[in-house]
Design a protein around this motif. Structure first.
Motif, mmCIF file in Angstrom:
data_model
loop_
_atom_site.group_PDB
_atom_site.id
_atom_site.type_symbol
_atom_site.label_atom_id
_atom_site.label_comp_id
_atom_site.label_asym_id
_atom_site.label_seq_id
_atom_site.Cartn_x
_atom_site.Cartn_y
_atom_site.Cartn_z
ATOM 1 N N ASP A 1 0.805 -1.227 0.000
ATOM 2 C CA ASP A 1 0.000 0.000 0.000
ATOM 3 C C ASP A 1 0.835 1.273 0.000
ATOM 4 O O ASP A 1 0.280 2.361 0.158
ATOM 5 N N MET A 2 2.137 1.155 -0.198
ATOM 6 C CA MET A 2 3.017 2.324 -0.238
ATOM 7 C C MET A 2 3.399 2.620 -1.684
ATOM 8 O O MET A 2 4.065 1.828 -2.343
ATOM 9 N N ILE A 3 2.936 3.767 -2.179
ATOM 10 C CA ILE A 3 3.166 4.185 -3.559
ATOM 11 C C ILE A 3 4.452 5.002 -3.636
ATOM 12 O O ILE A 3 4.711 5.855 -2.787
ATOM 13 N N TRP A 4 5.238 4.758 -4.671
ATOM 14 C CA TRP A 4 6.476 5.530 -4.864
ATOM 15 C C TRP A 4 6.236 6.668 -5.859
ATOM 16 O O TRP A 4 5.840 6.409 -7.003
ATOM 17 N N PRO A 5 6.466 7.924 -5.468
ATOM 18 C CA PRO A 5 6.396 9.017 -6.442
ATOM 19 C C PRO A 5 7.269 8.774 -7.671
ATOM 20 O O PRO A 5 6.943 9.227 -8.773
ATOM 21 N N LEU A 6 8.371 8.058 -7.492
ATOM 22 C CA LEU A 6 9.253 7.740 -8.611
ATOM 23 C C LEU A 6 8.492 7.024 -9.727
ATOM 24 O O LEU A 6 8.722 7.278 -10.914
ATOM 25 N N SER A 7 7.569 6.135 -9.354
ATOM 26 C CA SER A 7 6.812 5.397 -10.370
ATOM 27 C C SER A 7 5.804 6.299 -11.070
ATOM 28 O O SER A 7 5.541 6.137 -12.270
ATOM 29 N N ILE A 8 5.229 7.241 -10.339
ATOM 30 C CA ILE A 8 4.285 8.180 -10.957
ATOM 31 C C ILE A 8 5.023 9.089 -11.942
ATOM 32 O O ILE A 8 4.554 9.357 -13.052
ATOM 33 N N THR A 9 6.199 9.546 -11.523
ATOM 34 C CA THR A 9 7.031 10.362 -12.410
ATOM 35 C C THR A 9 7.395 9.590 -13.667
ATOM 36 O O THR A 9 7.319 10.122 -14.782
ATOM 37 N N MET A 10 7.795 8.323 -13.497
ATOM 38 C CA MET A 10 8.180 7.518 -14.657
ATOM 39 C C MET A 10 6.979 7.262 -15.565
ATOM 40 O O MET A 10 7.117 7.218 -16.789
ATOM 41 N N ARG A 11 5.824 7.105 -14.981
ATOM 42 C CA ARG A 11 4.614 6.952 -15.792
ATOM 43 C C ARG A 11 4.418 8.189 -16.675
ATOM 44 O O ARG A 11 4.114 8.076 -17.862
ATOM 45 N N GLY A 12 4.617 9.353 -16.093
ATOM 46 C CA GLY A 12 4.481 10.577 -16.871
ATOM 47 C C GLY A 12 5.553 10.722 -17.928
ATOM 48 O O GLY A 12 5.275 11.135 -19.065
ATOM 49 N N PHE B 1 -3.596 13.708 -21.320
ATOM 50 C CA PHE B 1 -4.410 13.659 -20.113
ATOM 51 C C PHE B 1 -3.705 12.846 -19.025
ATOM 52 O O PHE B 1 -3.737 13.217 -17.850
ATOM 53 N N GLU B 2 -3.059 11.756 -19.413
ATOM 54 C CA GLU B 2 -2.333 10.943 -18.441
ATOM 55 C C GLU B 2 -1.166 11.726 -17.848
ATOM 56 O O GLU B 2 -0.882 11.639 -16.650
ATOM 57 N N ILE B 3 -0.488 12.497 -18.674
ATOM 58 C CA ILE B 3 0.631 13.305 -18.181
ATOM 59 C C ILE B 3 0.139 14.312 -17.150
ATOM 60 O O ILE B 3 0.736 14.473 -16.082
ATOM 61 N N LYS B 4 -0.969 14.991 -17.453
ATOM 62 C CA LYS B 4 -1.529 15.948 -16.490
ATOM 63 C C LYS B 4 -1.964 15.243 -15.208
ATOM 64 O O LYS B 4 -1.800 15.768 -14.097
ATOM 65 N N LYS B 5 -2.503 14.052 -15.358
ATOM 66 C CA LYS B 5 -2.933 13.298 -14.197
ATOM 67 C C LYS B 5 -1.738 12.952 -13.308
ATOM 68 O O LYS B 5 -1.811 13.035 -12.077
ATOM 69 N N CYS B 6 -0.623 12.577 -13.934
ATOM 70 C CA CYS B 6 0.577 12.254 -13.165
ATOM 71 C C CYS B 6 1.091 13.481 -12.409
ATOM 72 O O CYS B 6 1.518 13.374 -11.252
ATOM 73 N N TRP C 1 16.935 11.596 -5.434
ATOM 74 C CA TRP C 1 16.575 11.060 -6.750
ATOM 75 C C TRP C 1 15.114 11.363 -7.066
ATOM 76 O O TRP C 1 14.782 11.837 -8.152
ATOM 77 N N ALA C 2 14.228 11.091 -6.103
ATOM 78 C CA ALA C 2 12.802 11.340 -6.334
ATOM 79 C C ALA C 2 12.537 12.812 -6.620
ATOM 80 O O ALA C 2 11.701 13.159 -7.471
ATOM 81 N N ASN C 3 13.255 13.695 -5.943
ATOM 82 C CA ASN C 3 13.084 15.133 -6.163
ATOM 83 C C ASN C 3 13.555 15.553 -7.548
ATOM 84 O O ASN C 3 12.857 16.252 -8.291
ATOM 85 N N THR C 4 14.758 15.133 -7.899
ATOM 86 C CA THR C 4 15.375 15.616 -9.133
ATOM 87 C C THR C 4 14.670 15.078 -10.371
ATOM 88 O O THR C 4 14.476 15.807 -11.350
ATOM 89 N N ILE C 5 14.268 13.806 -10.345
ATOM 90 C CA ILE C 5 13.589 13.253 -11.526
ATOM 91 C C ILE C 5 12.191 13.851 -11.672
ATOM 92 O O ILE C 5 11.691 14.006 -12.784
ATOM 93 N N PHE C 6 11.564 14.214 -10.559
ATOM 94 C CA PHE C 6 10.296 14.946 -10.634
ATOM 95 C C PHE C 6 10.522 16.281 -11.336
ATOM 96 O O PHE C 6 9.735 16.689 -12.208
ATOM 97 N N GLY C 7 11.608 16.969 -10.986
ATOM 98 C CA GLY C 7 11.959 18.199 -11.681
ATOM 99 C C GLY C 7 12.228 17.965 -13.151
ATOM 100 O O GLY C 7 11.835 18.770 -14.013
ATOM 101 N N GLU C 8 12.903 16.852 -13.460
ATOM 102 C CA GLU C 8 13.156 16.497 -14.854
ATOM 103 C C GLU C 8 11.843 16.343 -15.622
ATOM 104 O O GLU C 8 11.715 16.817 -16.763
ATOM 105 N N PHE C 9 10.876 15.710 -15.015
ATOM 106 C CA PHE C 9 9.561 15.510 -15.634
ATOM 107 C C PHE C 9 8.867 16.849 -15.905
ATOM 108 O O PHE C 9 8.401 17.120 -17.016
ATOM 109 N N LEU C 10 8.828 17.705 -14.891
ATOM 110 C CA LEU C 10 8.182 19.000 -15.064
ATOM 111 C C LEU C 10 8.873 19.827 -16.137
ATOM 112 O O LEU C 10 8.214 20.491 -16.956
#
Length: 475
Positions: free
Chosen positions: A398-409, A416-421, A454-463
């Motif tokens: 039940d623990m979701i990783w933001p890293l996976s949401i970022t990678m999905r995006g 629409f999926e990108i905006k959802k992510c 890592w989770a912070n920087t790759i989120f920035g990469e996505f944005l």
């Protein structure tokens, strides 16, 4: 924060109508978006190019919370985790993951990867990344089977007494993961393509490629188990390797055994498919580099030969039939016919294959696999009041990783999926202004690792990618 969680609960992200603007309901939820970056004097490293990108992004994106998150997260690696210096006239950069004072070969590459295109306007940043490459080369020479290291070469690991493996001074952890040797090649190749600079790629670096090739071949285990084994005195099953530390048996079909996943959790079937695909691409990149930079065509030919052997084996064993979805990629196989259908949040993952340059995101088997991974067919896909995404055994159920949401995006073809992510990620920081290792599907304030660069920087990469390629998605 409460208003956003209520929105997710009442509407449900998977049932959002395609015309709904997910950002419109976030506007005005708070007005105190003061930077969470360390004071300038306390930052580990300052990049003019990264700071300029932050200014451009914040000016161009009207949603204040998203701009605030980008400002906090994108420079987090530079602000808080790097130790940069010149040693004998050459750059040297030690990069910790965040709240663990050790340098993972994987994480350190991933942490600085998004900055590569910014080197052209920032020579100081270029030196920092050159230093990462040189430091990684030193670590590979120390122990190509280790995944994490200390800057102090005499430091003895806290795992020394509990781990039954060959622990050398300077090694933090010795979990054999294929991707630990792939990521340094990916970073080196990206640096070389961006700059044309061959300074870091001296004979020591080439010998690192030789060690990588040797290690990969040993872990094909064609004639014996190879020199590596690992056990740990622990009650945590995913931290140990069964059968005397060699893992469950595999048939020598040409694939590489990986005793651990990129999550640092033990594999079930040691032929880890996403990591073998990563090795295939990395060997091709290494071949091009040693041929064009070092002129060592014999070593390049060895790399290509192994890459082709792995590809042949993957073509035979990586794909399996799912009764509802069709042909998909397995996560792990053993060469005897057994396979594991799942995905883990950590990269390389099956979800990340297009991001790593393995295939295109319109590949039919990948599209089928993506359907599986982002559904209840994946035992580590979780959905709740606070969000939805992939986790893994490392942080528990039940623990979701933001890293996976970022990678999905990052790997999505659908606006629409990108905006959802993006919305999922904005909703999960629990007021901290940063991404975390994981959060509970029903409560984003229940999270692990408040400092995980890592989770912070790759989120920035996505944005930043969305801003450059599809800025209208922020409107």
């Amino acid at each position: 924060m409460r208003s956003r969680r209520k929105f997710v609960q009442n509407v449900g992200l998977l049932t959002l109508a395609a015309h709904l603007d997910p950002f419109s309901l976030l506007a005005g939820t708070r007005s105190d978006f003061v930077s969470n970056r360390p004071a300038l004097k306390d930052r580990k490293f300052t990049s003019t190019a990264v700071n300029e990108a932050i200014g451009v992004f914040k000016k161009g994106v009207s949603n204040k919370e998203i701009g605030w998150l980008f400002e906090n997260c994108f420079p987090n690696t530079l602000d808080t985790t790097v130790d940069f210096e010149m040693i004998d006239g050459k750059p040297d950069t030690y990069v910790i993951t965040g709240d663990i004072d050790a340098m993972w070969l994987r994480d350190s590459c991933a942490q600085v990867w998004p900055y590569l295109p910014m080197m052209r306007n920032d020579p100081h940043l270029k030196s920092l990344i050159e230093g990462v490459i040189r430091r990684q080369t030193t670590f590979i020479h120390l122990d190509p089977y280790a995944n994490a290291f200390y800057k102090d070469p005499s430091k003895v690991s806290e795992w020394k007494e509990s781990d039954l493996t060959e622990m050398k001074p300077g090694v933090h952890e010795r979990k054999w993961e294929i991707d630990s040797l792939c990521y340094p090649i990916r970073l080196a190749f990206g640096y070389w393509k961006e700059t044309g600079d061959i300074g870091p790629f001296d004979n020591k670096w080439k010998e690192g490629i030789v060690l990588t090739l040797k290690t990969f071949k040993e872990q094909q285990r064609k004639t014996d188990q190879g020199p590596y084994k690992f056990q740990r005195r622990t009650a945590w099953a995913t931290d140990g390797v069964p059968l005397g530390g060699y893992g469950y048996p595999t048939k020598p079909v040409g694939l590489i055994n990986s005793m651990f996943r990129p999550s640092d959790d033990a594999t079930i079937f040691p032929f880890l498919i996403p990591s073998n695909y990563f090795a295939l691409v990395s060997l091709e990149q290494a071949a091009e580099m040693v041929s064009k930079i070092s002129g060592d065509n014999a070593l390049a030919a060895e790399c290509i030969a192994l890459s082709k052997e792995i590809k042949f084996a993957l073509d035979q064993f990586a794909r399996v039939m799912h009764p509802q979805i069709g042909e998909v990629f397995a996560y792990e196989v053993n060469g005897f016919g057994s396979f594991n259908l799942m995905d883990d949040a950590n990269v390389p993952s099956l979800l990340s294959l297009p991001y790593l340059g393995v295939l295109k995101n319109d590949d039919e088997t990948y599209k089928n696999t993506r359907k599986l991974l982002l559904s209840g067919f994946n035992p580590f896909y979780f959905k709740g009041k606070a969000g939805e995404g992939i986790g893994g055994p490392h942080a528990g159920m039940d623990m979701i990783w933001p890293l996976s949401i970022t990678m999905r995006g990052l790997t999505s073809r659908d606006d629409f999926e990108i905006k959802k992510c993006i919305e999922l990620l904005v909703n999960c920081h629990a007021g901290t202004g940063f991404m975390h290792e994981s959060f509970h599907k029903d409560d984003a304030s229940n999270f692990t690792r408040k400092w995980f660069a890592w989770a912070n920087t790759i989120f920035g990469e996505f944005l930043w990618k969305v801003y450059r390629e599809k800025p209208e998605l922020f409107q």
